[in-house]
Write a protein that holds these residues in place. Structure first.
Motif, short mmCIF file in Angstrom:
data_model
loop_
_atom_site.label_atom_id
_atom_site.label_comp_id
_atom_site.label_asym_id
_atom_site.label_seq_id
_atom_site.Cartn_x
_atom_site.Cartn_y
_atom_site.Cartn_z
N ASN A 140 0.84 -1.19 0.00
CA ASN A 140 0.00 0.00 0.00
C ASN A 140 0.88 1.25 0.00
OD1 ASN A 140 -2.98 0.84 0.52
ND2 ASN A 140 -1.83 2.11 1.94
N HIS A 141 0.29 2.39 -0.29
CA HIS A 141 1.01 3.65 -0.12
C HIS A 141 1.52 3.77 1.31
CE1 HIS A 141 -0.53 6.28 -3.69
NE2 HIS A 141 0.59 5.65 -3.98
N ILE A 142 2.53 4.59 1.50
CA ILE A 142 3.29 4.64 2.74
C ILE A 142 2.48 5.14 3.95
CG2 ILE A 142 4.20 6.99 2.46
CD1 ILE A 142 6.41 4.05 3.41
N GLY A 143 2.73 4.52 5.08
CA GLY A 143 2.13 4.93 6.35
C GLY A 143 2.74 4.10 7.46
N ILE A 144 3.26 4.75 8.50
CA ILE A 144 3.93 4.04 9.58
C ILE A 144 3.32 4.47 10.90
CG2 ILE A 144 6.15 3.62 10.72
CD1 ILE A 144 7.42 4.60 8.00
N ALA A 145 2.81 3.51 11.66
CA ALA A 145 2.17 3.80 12.95
C ALA A 145 3.11 3.40 14.09
CB ALA A 145 0.85 3.05 13.07
N PHE A 146 3.42 4.36 14.94
CA PHE A 146 4.26 4.11 16.11
C PHE A 146 3.38 4.26 17.35
CE2 PHE A 146 7.19 6.37 19.23
CZ PHE A 146 7.64 5.18 19.81
#
Length: 312
Positions: free
Chosen positions: A17-23
């Motif tokens: 998928n298109h970029i996305g990072i959950a911290f």
């Protein structure tokens, strides 16, 4: 915990998928970039979008921002009440404004947008337990990396405090908070007399899209960053294309991680060309794993990483 909701470069693929990072930190989620379809990716993860405290946009290319309208409207449908914070380069206020004008929608919570316009590292968000620093990197448009640094307070040496005859109770708390107190003999005891250095906190950085910048690696080293999430759009054979498109190769990311002396490097923002032949990419990565002093991972959609495992 770090969860990759999207790992592709400009074009999404069947695998990425298109970029996305959950911290996730202390129950809150800090979302770094918000590509198209990120709201749906949350459904396949162990995370709730309602826990998003802040969104940090590295730059204003579509694959990093097209998910904003969807996630904002979904949060409204889910009856969010808490404020949502959004950070990004100059122009992000207009992007959010346009996002709120798509179709007929009613937003029932406040959105606070903060624009970053600096050519030097700058604190963009700070609370008692952490700070987040934006660092300008080099892309076609303004691009900021984001570095999360946990703030740990000095530890109290109880045995030393007892030997110095400090009263057990509120005085110990005052010392820990940096204030001197008098012991039972009336002598002044200073915090440095009884405090131990703080334990190392969580530290991570995400590059966004960029050419490799050695000064960024030095900045990470100076701040003791343990985890680097760095774009590696291309394998090393496409170095010329990476330079032309203001991106990094696998080798570029490894060099920055080496300068930074991190404990783990996670590669992301991977070109769609490798969807058909990912062996090219993974074989390139394997060549570096043999000699690196740090761990190297290739991010995959919906994969989560335990922070403790990354910093071992």
């Amino acid at each position: 915990m770090i969860t990759f909701l999207g790992t592709s470069a400009a074009v999404p693929t069947k695998k990425r998928n298109h970029i996305g990072i959950a911290f996730k930190y202390n129950g809150d989620i800090f979302l770094f970039d918000c590509g198209e379809n990120i709201q749906r990716q949350f459904l396949y993860s162990p995370l709730s979008p309602m826990k998003i405290k802040a969104i940090f946009i590295t730059h204003l290319h579509g694959d990093h921002i097209l998910g904003l309208p969807g996630i904002i409207q979904s949060l409204s449908f889910l009856e969010r009440k808490e404020d949502l914070l959004i950070f990004g380069p100059k122009g992000i206020k207009d992007i959010v404004k346009y996002s709120l004008s798509f179709g007929y929608c009613s937003i029932n919570f406040n959105i606070k947008v903060f624009e970053i316009d600096s050519r030097e590292p700058i604190d963009v968000y700070r609370e008692e337990k952490f700070r987040i620093i934006a660092y300008p990197l080099e892309h076609f448009v303004d691009n900021y990396s984001y570095t999360f640094l946990e703030i740990k307070k000095p530890r109290l040496d109880i045995e030393k405090a007892k030997k110095l005859k400090v009263k057990i109770g509120p005085d110990l708390k005052r010392l820990k908070n940096g204030y001197p107190v008098r012991n039972i003999d009336g002598e002044l005891i200073y915090p440095e007399d009884v405090l131990l250095p703080p334990k190392k906190g969580i530290s991570l950085s995400y590059s966004g899209d960029t050419l490799p910048i050695k000064e960024y690696g030095k900045f990470l080293k100076d701040n003791g960053v343990d985890i680097l999430i760095h774009e590696a759009t291309y394998d090393d054979s496409l170095k010329d294309l990476a330079v032309e498109s203001y991106h990094s190769t696998i080798g570029d990311a490894v060099k920055i991680a080496d300068i930074a002396e991190v404990k783990s490097l996670i590669l992301t923002h991977i070109s769609a060309r490798y969807d058909k032949d990912e062996d090219i990419y993974y074989k390139n990565v394997e060549r570096y794993k043999k000699d690196c002093k740090f761990k190297i991972f290739v991010s995959e959609d919906l994969k989560s990483y335990n922070i403790k495992e990354l910093i071992k």
